[in-house]
Design a protein around this motif. Structure first.
Motif, short mmCIF file in Angstrom:
data_model
loop_
_atom_site.label_atom_id
_atom_site.label_comp_id
_atom_site.label_asym_id
_atom_site.label_seq_id
_atom_site.Cartn_x
_atom_site.Cartn_y
_atom_site.Cartn_z
N ALA A 28 -42.71 -87.07 -1.24
CA ALA A 28 -41.31 -87.34 -1.56
C ALA A 28 -41.12 -88.76 -2.07
O ALA A 28 -41.87 -89.66 -1.72
CB ALA A 28 -40.46 -87.12 -0.32
N ALA A 29 -40.11 -88.94 -2.89
CA ALA A 29 -39.72 -90.27 -3.36
C ALA A 29 -38.38 -90.63 -2.73
O ALA A 29 -37.51 -89.77 -2.59
CB ALA A 29 -39.61 -90.26 -4.88
N GLY A 30 -38.22 -91.89 -2.36
CA GLY A 30 -36.97 -92.34 -1.76
C GLY A 30 -35.98 -92.78 -2.83
O GLY A 30 -36.31 -92.85 -4.01
N SER A 31 -34.77 -93.10 -2.39
CA SER A 31 -33.73 -93.47 -3.36
C SER A 31 -34.06 -94.78 -4.06
O SER A 31 -33.72 -94.97 -5.23
CB SER A 31 -32.37 -93.56 -2.66
N ALA A 32 -34.80 -95.69 -3.39
CA ALA A 32 -35.17 -96.95 -4.04
C ALA A 32 -36.15 -96.70 -5.19
O ALA A 32 -36.03 -97.31 -6.26
CB ALA A 32 -35.79 -97.90 -3.01
N GLN A 33 -37.09 -95.77 -4.96
CA GLN A 33 -38.06 -95.44 -6.02
C GLN A 33 -37.37 -94.76 -7.20
O GLN A 33 -37.69 -95.03 -8.36
CB GLN A 33 -39.15 -94.52 -5.47
#
Ligand SMILES: [Zn+2]
Length: 273
Positions: A28-33
């Motif tokens: 998964a990728a976070g909102s910052a990424q």
């Protein structure tokens, strides 16, 4: 259909359908990424198309296929889910598109090669289509669409029972329309939700195959940026058939980090079919 009833149908279908269609739990990728991917895409110049002859296009695709096929085929057999014998077709179309269809059929448009800046970028697309077959996405999409339709119909019946209990009257014709609408919404949500996860999975498996074939994943990811620039979208909604650019790029990066750290395996975190 009234707003509240539509919201009920949509919410129920989303809850029950947005959970399958891939063979992996994907990194998964976070909102910052996602936010930094959005900035990167916005800062990139508009992609430039190279003008290539059909012969030049064919030479690039055949070169990429020759290098990628062995590692991708081996990975497909490790996964053991979908067809691993592929028929590659090169289309003269200059539209930037590629597809996987039937049982092992792959089409790469000349437009992909003209828009790519390196063999690594072309390989990402060829590997992506191979991965759709390797993970058996076509068969999974078909069965998931049917499941989505059944869920939609069940939820519609539940909505009518609930409405009758609260004293709201419906005409027979109105009820039929609700059932048909809900079934269509269920099928659409099932297909689109799975498609979004499957696109991410195809990107991730493609990156794994590219890494094994010795391609550079950081170079290959350039095509993700190009696609994002071409699509011109900067945010996604539930009903998009494909992930929006920044999300797709951020998820690719999360997968690339796993692969380069030696943690990614075709069968790791396998999900039940
Ligand atoms: Zn795809």
């Amino acid at each position: 259909m009234s707003g509240s009833r539509r919201a009920f149908v949509l919410g129920g279908a989303a809850l029950l359908c947005g959970c399958a269609g891939t063979i992996h739990d994907l990194p998964a990728a976070g909102s910052a990424q996602i936010s930094s991917a959005r900035d990167e895409i916005a800062a990139r110049d508009n992609p430039q198309r190279r003008s290539l002859s059909d012969a030049e296009v064919g030479a690039v695709v055949r070169r990429v296929h020759a290098r990628l096929h062995g590692p991708a085929h081996a990975m497909c057999q490790e996964i053991g889910q979908g067809p691993c014998e592929w028929i590659l077709r090169i289309s003269r179309s200059r539209e930037v598109n590629a597809s996987a269809s039937g049982r092992g059929s792959i089409t790469i448009n000349a437009g992909i090669v003209e828009m790519a800046r390196s063999d690594d970028e072309v390989a990402l697309v060829v590997g992506h289509e191979m991965a759709h077959h390797a993970a058996n996405h076509i068969a999974r999409t078909r069965s998931n669409t049917e499941i989505g339709g059944a869920v939609g119909a069940v939820i519609a019946a539940g909505a009518l029972v609930a409405a009758a209990a609260s004293g709201v009257a419906f005409s027979g014709r109105g009820n039929e329309r609700v059932a048909r609408d809900s079934q269509a919404i269920g099928q659409s949500l099932g297909r689109l939700a799975f498609s979004r996860d499957q696109e991410r999975e195809a990107d991730h498996l493609s990156a794994m195959a590219l890494h094994r074939a010795g391609y550079d994943l950081a170079t290959a990811r350039g095509f993700m940026v190009t696609l994002a620039r071409l699509s011109g979208r900067s945010s996604s909604s539930w009903l998009d058939t494909h992930p929006a650019g920044p999300e797709r790029l951020a998820h690719y990066d999360a997968g690339m980090a796993e692969i380069l750290a030696g943690h990614a395996q075709p069968l790791r975190r396998m999900r039940p079919a």
